[in-house]
Design an enzyme around this catalytic site. Structure first.
Site, PDB file in Angstrom:
ATOM      1  N   GLY A  66      50.919  26.959  35.641  1.00 19.30           N
ATOM      2  CA  GLY A  66      51.885  25.984  35.132  1.00 19.30           C
ATOM      3  C   GLY A  66      51.886  25.823  33.621  1.00 19.30           C
ATOM      4  O   GLY A  66      52.487  24.884  33.104  1.00 19.30           O
ATOM      5  N   HIS A  89      43.289  26.333  46.742  1.00 15.78           N
ATOM      6  CA  HIS A  89      44.065  26.322  45.496  1.00 15.78           C
ATOM      7  C   HIS A  89      43.328  25.463  44.463  1.00 15.78           C
ATOM      8  O   HIS A  89      42.700  24.451  44.820  1.00 15.78           O
ATOM      9  CB  HIS A  89      45.463  25.762  45.767  1.00 15.78           C
ATOM     10  CG  HIS A  89      46.397  25.942  44.603  1.00 15.78           C
ATOM     11  ND1 HIS A  89      46.359  25.117  43.503  1.00 15.78           N
ATOM     12  CD2 HIS A  89      47.351  26.867  44.352  1.00 15.78           C
ATOM     13  CE1 HIS A  89      47.266  25.529  42.631  1.00 15.78           C
ATOM     14  NE2 HIS A  89      47.877  26.587  43.119  1.00 15.78           N
ATOM     15  N   GLU A  92      43.862  33.324  40.545  1.00 13.32           N
ATOM     16  CA  GLU A  92      44.685  32.431  39.740  1.00 13.32           C
ATOM     17  C   GLU A  92      43.828  31.785  38.652  1.00 13.32           C
ATOM     18  O   GLU A  92      43.102  30.807  38.932  1.00 13.32           O
ATOM     19  CB  GLU A  92      45.274  31.326  40.608  1.00 13.32           C
ATOM     20  CG  GLU A  92      46.171  31.833  41.716  1.00 13.32           C
ATOM     21  CD  GLU A  92      47.211  30.788  42.100  1.00 13.32           C
ATOM     22  OE1 GLU A  92      48.389  31.074  41.950  1.00 13.32           O
ATOM     23  OE2 GLU A  92      46.827  29.682  42.514  1.00 13.32           O
ATOM     24  N   SER A 143      51.747  31.376  36.146  1.00 13.42           N
ATOM     25  CA  SER A 143      52.860  31.562  35.210  1.00 13.42           C
ATOM     26  C   SER A 143      53.543  32.923  35.349  1.00 13.42           C
ATOM     27  O   SER A 143      53.971  33.517  34.355  1.00 13.42           O
ATOM     28  CB  SER A 143      52.395  31.335  33.767  1.00 13.42           C
ATOM     29  OG  SER A 143      52.023  29.972  33.596  1.00 13.42           O
ATOM     30  N   ASN A 195      54.648  28.970  46.321  1.00 13.19           N
ATOM     31  CA  ASN A 195      53.929  27.725  46.608  1.00 13.19           C
ATOM     32  C   ASN A 195      54.753  26.581  46.011  1.00 13.19           C
ATOM     33  O   ASN A 195      54.740  26.370  44.808  1.00 13.19           O
ATOM     34  CB  ASN A 195      52.537  27.798  45.974  1.00 13.19           C
ATOM     35  CG  ASN A 195      51.788  26.477  46.044  1.00 13.19           C
ATOM     36  OD1 ASN A 195      52.173  25.577  46.791  1.00 13.19           O
ATOM     37  ND2 ASN A 195      50.717  26.368  45.270  1.00 13.19           N
ATOM     38  N   TRP A 196      55.447  25.870  46.898  1.00 12.96           N
ATOM     39  CA  TRP A 196      56.341  24.805  46.411  1.00 12.96           C
ATOM     40  C   TRP A 196      55.561  23.556  46.006  1.00 12.96           C
ATOM     41  O   TRP A 196      56.133  22.616  45.457  1.00 12.96           O
ATOM     42  CB  TRP A 196      57.360  24.439  47.487  1.00 12.96           C
ATOM     43  CG  TRP A 196      58.409  25.490  47.740  1.00 12.96           C
ATOM     44  CD1 TRP A 196      58.446  26.763  47.223  1.00 12.96           C
ATOM     45  CD2 TRP A 196      59.576  25.372  48.573  1.00 12.96           C
ATOM     46  NE1 TRP A 196      59.548  27.431  47.688  1.00 12.96           N
ATOM     47  CE2 TRP A 196      60.268  26.604  48.514  1.00 12.96           C
ATOM     48  CE3 TRP A 196      60.095  24.346  49.365  1.00 12.96           C
ATOM     49  CZ2 TRP A 196      61.456  26.825  49.213  1.00 12.96           C
ATOM     50  CZ3 TRP A 196      61.286  24.573  50.064  1.00 12.96           C
ATOM     51  CH2 TRP A 196      61.954  25.800  49.980  1.00 12.96           C
ATOM     52  N   LYS A 197      54.276  23.521  46.319  1.00 14.64           N
ATOM     53  CA  LYS A 197      53.448  22.348  46.022  1.00 14.64           C
ATOM     54  C   LYS A 197      54.105  21.084  46.594  1.00 14.64           C
ATOM     55  O   LYS A 197      54.709  21.152  47.665  1.00 14.64           O
ATOM     56  CB  LYS A 197      53.195  22.240  44.515  1.00 14.64           C
ATOM     57  CG  LYS A 197      52.709  23.564  43.917  1.00 14.64           C
ATOM     58  CD  LYS A 197      52.166  23.426  42.533  1.00 14.64           C
ATOM     59  CE  LYS A 197      51.789  24.805  42.006  1.00 14.64           C
ATOM     60  NZ  LYS A 197      51.080  24.761  40.738  1.00 14.64           N
ATOM     61  N   GLY A 254      54.202  29.483  41.580  1.00 21.51           N
ATOM     62  CA  GLY A 254      54.430  28.049  41.669  1.00 21.51           C
ATOM     63  C   GLY A 254      55.824  27.702  41.163  1.00 21.51           C
ATOM     64  O   GLY A 254      56.815  27.796  41.885  1.00 21.51           O
ATOM     65  N   GLY A 255      55.919  27.309  39.899  1.00 21.96           N
ATOM     66  CA  GLY A 255      57.174  26.806  39.336  1.00 21.96           C
ATOM     67  C   GLY A 255      58.382  27.691  39.596  1.00 21.96           C
ATOM     68  O   GLY A 255      59.447  27.197  39.997  1.00 21.96           O
ATOM     69  N   GLU A 284      44.292  23.312  42.471  1.00 23.01           N
ATOM     70  CA  GLU A 284      44.669  21.892  42.465  1.00 23.01           C
ATOM     71  C   GLU A 284      43.925  21.136  43.555  1.00 23.01           C
ATOM     72  O   GLU A 284      43.579  19.960  43.373  1.00 23.01           O
ATOM     73  CB  GLU A 284      46.195  21.764  42.596  1.00 23.01           C
ATOM     74  CG  GLU A 284      46.883  22.187  41.302  1.00 23.01           C
ATOM     75  CD  GLU A 284      48.315  22.667  41.453  1.00 23.01           C
ATOM     76  OE1 GLU A 284      48.913  22.495  42.528  1.00 23.01           O
ATOM     77  OE2 GLU A 284      48.827  23.247  40.466  1.00 23.01           O
TER      78      GLU A 284
HETATM   79  C1  PEP Z   1      50.221  28.142  41.470  1.00 24.83           C
HETATM   80  O1  PEP Z   1      50.063  26.932  41.372  1.00 24.83           O
HETATM   81  O2  PEP Z   1      49.743  28.747  42.441  1.00 24.83           O
HETATM   82  C2  PEP Z   1      50.947  28.832  40.414  1.00 24.83           C
HETATM   83  C3  PEP Z   1      50.763  30.110  40.298  1.00 24.83           C
HETATM   84  O3  PEP Z   1      51.758  28.061  39.617  1.00 24.83           O
HETATM   85  P1  PEP Z   1      52.708  28.573  38.422  1.00 24.83           P
HETATM   86  O4  PEP Z   1      53.405  29.830  38.903  1.00 24.83           O
HETATM   87  O5  PEP Z   1      53.659  27.453  38.198  1.00 24.83           O
HETATM   88  O6  PEP Z   1      51.821  28.851  37.265  1.00 24.83           O
END
Ligand code: PEP
Length: 247
Positions: A171, A95, A165, A209, A8-10, A230-231, A97
């Site tokens: 994050g 999600h 999640e 994470s 997920n590049w957001k 994500g990251g 967010e």
């Molecule tokens: C996400 O936002 O779906 C996510 C899992 O982010 P991260 O891996 O950065 O925690």
């Protein structure tokens, strides 16, 4: 069941760096096809250039959100048929967010998931507890309530993926322990029995994470059928290491 690793590049990436990252991953996938399914969910303006960059690699594309309606007067929104038309096979809905920033409710997430399925997409429905809910001992109750209220009824494995999640893990560099992940995923699997067509076949992703250093441990937990990243999905070496850990 084939695991799914979704990036997920957001709201990150312009054409040049997004295409370069996708080409890098596509080259790796062609050289060594991964055991897991690999999915990239870039920002919407990058869908078309990425569809081109990953062609023939086996990597698939997804959106990060869709509207409940297929088309119409909804400025700034994207209909699920548009994602399908742009080459997507999946779309993330609900999600945390979006639930937080855009005040999305379970009912709205369910309507978006229905719209996704109607357009021929597989909906990745995100659920997860906040830090306060976990410290209050309400994790399992929260995720079950989210499932019951966010999932359209009786979807099958080609139409639905669930992503667990924990909001406090996204994050932050913090993750639940493997036994904590196992407990929640087992509870999700049990709850799916009343909600979906083939509960044993629905993939349940862990997200929050996930990094190369913890991926193997998390991906071998029972009922963890892949990861939402994500990251680490913005760094080719990290994302690819996680995909390999899922194999
Ligand atoms: C996400 O936002 O779906 C996510 C899992 O982010 P991260 O891996 O950065 O925690």
């Amino acid at each position: 069941m084939r695991k799914l690793v979704a990036g997920n590049w957001k709201m990150n990436g312009l054409t040049a760096d997004g295409v370069a990252l996708a080409r890098d991953l596509a080259a790796r996938a062609k050289a060594t096809p991964p055991a897991c399914e690999v999915l990239l969910c870039p920002p919407a303006p990058l869908l078309a250039p990425l569809a081109n960059a990953i062609a023939g690699s086996g990597i698939v594309l997804g959106g990060q959100d869709c509207h409940t309606e297929a088309k119409g007067a909804h400025t700034g929104d994207i209909g699920a048929p548009m994602l399908k038309d742009a080459g997507c096979a999946y779309v993330i809905v609900g999600h945390s967010e979006r639930r937080h920033d855009h005040k999305e409710t379970d009912a709205l997430v369910r309507a978006k998931a229905s719209a996704a399925v109607a357009a021929g997409l597989c909906a990745i429905v995100c659920i997860g507890e906040t830090a306060a809910e976990r410290s209050g001992g309400r994790t399992e109750a929260v995720v079950v309530r989210q499932l019951q209220a966010s999932l359209p009824l009786r979807l099958g494995p080609a139409q639905l993926v669930v992503a667990y999640e924990p909001v406090w893990a996204i994050g932050t560099g913090r993750t639940p322990t493997p036994p904590e992940v196992a407990a929640v995923h087992a509870r999700i699997r049990a709850a799916l029995r009343d909600l979906v067509a083939e509960p044993a076949g629905i993939r349940i992703l862990y997200g929050g994470s996930v990094k190369p250093a913890n991926a193997r441990e998390l991906m071998t937990v029972a009922d963890v059928d892949g990861a939402l990243i994500g990251g680490a999905s913005l760094v080719a070496d990290e994302f690819w290491a996680i995909a390999q850990a899922c194999g």
